[in-house]
Design a protein around this motif. Sequence first.
Motif, PDB file in Angstrom:
ATOM      1  N   UNK B  45       0.857  -1.346  -0.536  1.00 47.69           N
ATOM      2  CA  UNK B  45       0.002  -0.135  -0.096  1.00 47.69           C
ATOM      3  C   UNK B  45       0.634   1.088   0.059  1.00 47.69           C
ATOM      4  N   UNK B  46       1.590   1.367   1.210  1.00 43.97           N
ATOM      5  CA  UNK B  46       1.786   2.214   1.432  1.00 43.97           C
ATOM      6  C   UNK B  46       3.642   2.371   0.280  1.00 43.97           C
ATOM      7  N   UNK B  47       4.072   1.828   0.008  1.00 39.81           N
ATOM      8  CA  UNK B  47       5.039   1.908  -0.983  1.00 39.81           C
ATOM      9  C   UNK B  47       4.798   1.375  -2.268  1.00 39.81           C
ATOM     10  N   UNK B  48       4.447   0.250  -2.864  1.00 31.77           N
ATOM     11  CA  UNK B  48       4.415   0.564  -4.418  1.00 31.77           C
ATOM     12  C   UNK B  48       2.776   1.147  -4.770  1.00 31.77           C
ATOM     13  N   UNK B  49       1.993   1.290  -4.055  1.00 33.28           N
ATOM     14  CA  UNK B  49       0.254   2.220  -4.173  1.00 33.28           C
ATOM     15  C   UNK B  49      -0.366   0.783  -4.466  1.00 33.28           C
ATOM     16  N   UNK B  50      -0.031  -0.534  -5.020  1.00 34.77           N
ATOM     17  CA  UNK B  50      -0.906  -1.524  -5.790  1.00 34.77           C
ATOM     18  C   UNK B  50      -1.737  -1.295  -5.145  1.00 34.77           C
TER      19      UNK B  50
END
Lengths: 220, 199
Positions: B45-50
């Motif tokens: 969620x935070x790093x890759x925002x998938x």
Amino acid sequence: MLTLAIFVSLLAMTFISLVVFGGGQVFIPMFTWWWRTLATTFHITYQQNTADAIISVANLTPGVVSTKLAAFTGILIANNQWWGLMILIGTYAFFIIPAIIIMYYANKWLVKVSAGKYASYLQWFKPVIAGILLALVAQLFFGAIFVKTSFNDSYLHYINYQPDSLKAQFFSGWRLIALLVWGPILLIGAFIGYMKNCHYGIIFLVAIIISLIVFEPWLN
Amino acid sequence: MVNQNEATQLKRISFCQVLWLIIQITFSSFGGGNALLPNINQIAVKKRQWITEAEFQSIIISSNLLPGPNVIQVLSYIAIKKIGFWKGMLVTFIGILPHIGLAIGIYYGLTYLPIQYLLIVNVAILIAISGILLGFIINYCRLWKQNPSYHWSQISLMVFSAAFCFFVPSPFNIPAFIIIGVLIAILITISYRKRKRKH
């Protein structure tokens, strides 16, 4: 007999996957029940030491505990033979695929509900999740620092005193005092690290290095 | 400027990227079950925002409500969303296997490994996870409190859920029991309100 044991175990993996909710340690009683059933019904070689070693490894190593237990079921059936690797793939597949399919279809329904007029009701699930996670924090933390006592493993052993366990034997004397002091400090440190957006790898690495220095495993 | 929801839709993800995500999560998370959620949140969620934060919160609820290993369900949801049903299922199947291999290797190598090192690593990691989870809960509560439908009585529901899972003897402390209880309460409320409107 062996073919039947493999076939029934594959079905048992699906059964366990479909009757247990959540994850992690909650699967352990179901798997130990099945391993004992294999021993009594199909005469598979099974010893309590083996089960203890499997459960310890599943908890000590990273990742998803229940999938490791499902895979180890294959190894137990094969009694450490090379072809156990093939059975392992089977028990693992029969364990995870039903859960994925259920999630896929149930989530389609949930997306509809969350987008519709009932969306505000879903907010009532969030405090429940927060409560579940809070209980998990207490279970993990107290389980880690109170090494001689386990709490609520089952209704038969609600408070279980285990002074002879490997963990209790190692964390005794000055190491036990060090654990009771270092445990809360590490908890607060990891919490601050998370709130400051530190990388998980760094938090774990620092925790392991300082713990090794504190407990000095190279000493007798 | 695109918001997080749009950003998650715009990204095109390959099979190998999803595979790497699953391997990364399974090798860097300890504790099993819900203890893996903060790590999944940070990476996916935070790093890759998938997926969005709201979507993540929704899949936490559904994976705890449904039978089956919840981490597999959360990971498969992300995989299927990004690369489709069949590929998503396949990548979850393959991606989980390497960390099982590590566990099997350690099981066979247990006789050669000094157990005291493993015990220390385990204790250090479990306590660190507790601290991380605590931070995750605080962030989670902040998001939930920002919602317009927040009500003070939800705090008591949180305390009740925590006490239920901690004190009720195992295996009767299954979290799904409370989720199902809340679901029933919601259905009763909805039907009561419908009846009231008719009258």
